[in-house]
Motif scaffolding. Structure first.
Motif, PDB file in Angstrom:
ATOM      1  N   SER A 149      -0.382  -2.656  -0.721  1.00 34.06           N
ATOM      2  CA  SER A 149      -0.873  -1.295  -0.551  1.00 34.06           C
ATOM      3  C   SER A 149      -0.740  -0.490  -1.833  1.00 34.06           C
TER       4      SER A 149
ATOM      5  N   THR B 293      -4.900  -0.832  -3.676  1.00 34.99           N
ATOM      6  CA  THR B 293      -5.647   0.422  -3.572  1.00 34.99           C
ATOM      7  C   THR B 293      -6.190   0.832  -4.938  1.00 34.99           C
TER       8      THR B 293
ATOM      9  N   ARG C  73      -6.584   1.341   1.383  1.00 33.10           N
ATOM     10  CA  ARG C  73      -5.314   1.794   1.953  1.00 33.10           C
ATOM     11  C   ARG C  73      -5.385   1.786   3.485  1.00 33.10           C
TER      12      ARG C  73
ATOM     13  N   GLN D 266      -2.945  -0.528   5.854  1.00 35.12           N
ATOM     14  CA  GLN D 266      -2.096   0.187   6.802  1.00 35.12           C
ATOM     15  C   GLN D 266      -2.400  -0.234   8.237  1.00 35.12           C
TER      16      GLN D 266
END
Length: 233
Positions: free
Chosen positions: A104, A108, A218, A222
């Motif tokens: 992450s 990103t 992201r 997530q």
């Protein structure tokens, strides 16, 4: 006289899933939970041990790989042995949530760089991997490879060869612990959402929208983390 230098070597810090796994084993012994008996529900067990659901799930999967418990989807977690030594917990490298956290942070920005730097050829490679993943939705092995190809193609599109190596390294950290966790907790909804996520990531990169690519990547990572952790938040 010879001078001696203090040792600077340190024992590696135990990974959280191993620490939690050993605490679960201690709980099994202390409470005399017999082979074949079910452990308390995840939420209750996490509260009792004062750990997150993510850490608990990693620990339970590690114990399953060590033969200590059996995770039965929709039913619970059952003890395979009356007592188990800490040595039964296998060392599996970084835990799945460590890997997802690292991805992450890094992917990103890689996606944002790809949006700025991708050549037409690089975009074609990302698109090809995405379409292969959509075609192989029901073929897990092919789908997994296409997933890897997609993320590596984005790294190559960034124009930074060092980042390609980093992403490749992170993908190779998908150990037995990762695959068993995915086997138990990856849902059909997540599989479908992943395809939509990849499409959103590609669309943002193709549109040269760095902020959009960063946001889409992201959101994707997530979503995977929430699903594996058993959280809907």
């Amino acid at each position: 006289m010879t001078d001696t230098q203090p040792s600077t070597s340190r024992q590696p810090e135990a990974r959280m899933y191993r620490v939690v796994a050993e605490r679960i084993q201690e709980l099994i012994r202390q409470q005399g939970i017999a082979a074949g008996a079910r452990l308390p529900p995840e939420r209750e067990l996490a509260a009792s041990l004062q750990v997150s659901r993510a850490s608990l799930r990693e620990a339970l999967i590690a114990l399953e790989l060590g033969g200590v418990v059996e995770v039965r989807g929709g039913s619970g977690v059952y003890v395979n042995q009356d007592a188990a030594s800490p040595a039964a917990v296998p060392e599996a490298g970084p835990g799945p949530f460590e890997v997802l956290s690292a991805r992450s942070v890094i992917e990103t920005e890689v996606a944002a760089m790809a949006a700025k730097n991708a050549s037409a050829t690089a975009l074609d490679a990302i698109l090809a991997a995405m379409l292969e993943m959509e075609r192989s939705h029901e073929d897990r092995a092919t789908n997994e490879q296409a997933d890897s190809n997609f993320h590596l193609a984005i790294a190559r599109a960034s124009g930074n060869a060092a980042l390609v190596g980093v992403i490749d390294y992170l993908w190779r950290q998908r150990s037995n612990l990762w695959h068993r966790l995915k086997e138990h907790y990856r849902t059909e909804e997540l599989r479908k959402a992943t395809l939509l996520d990849h499409r959103a990531i590609f669309d943002a990169i193709a549109a040269r929208d760095a902020a959009g690519a960063r946001k889409a990547m992201r959101a994707h990572l997530q979503r995977v983390s929430r699903t594996f952790a058993g959280s809907s938040a």
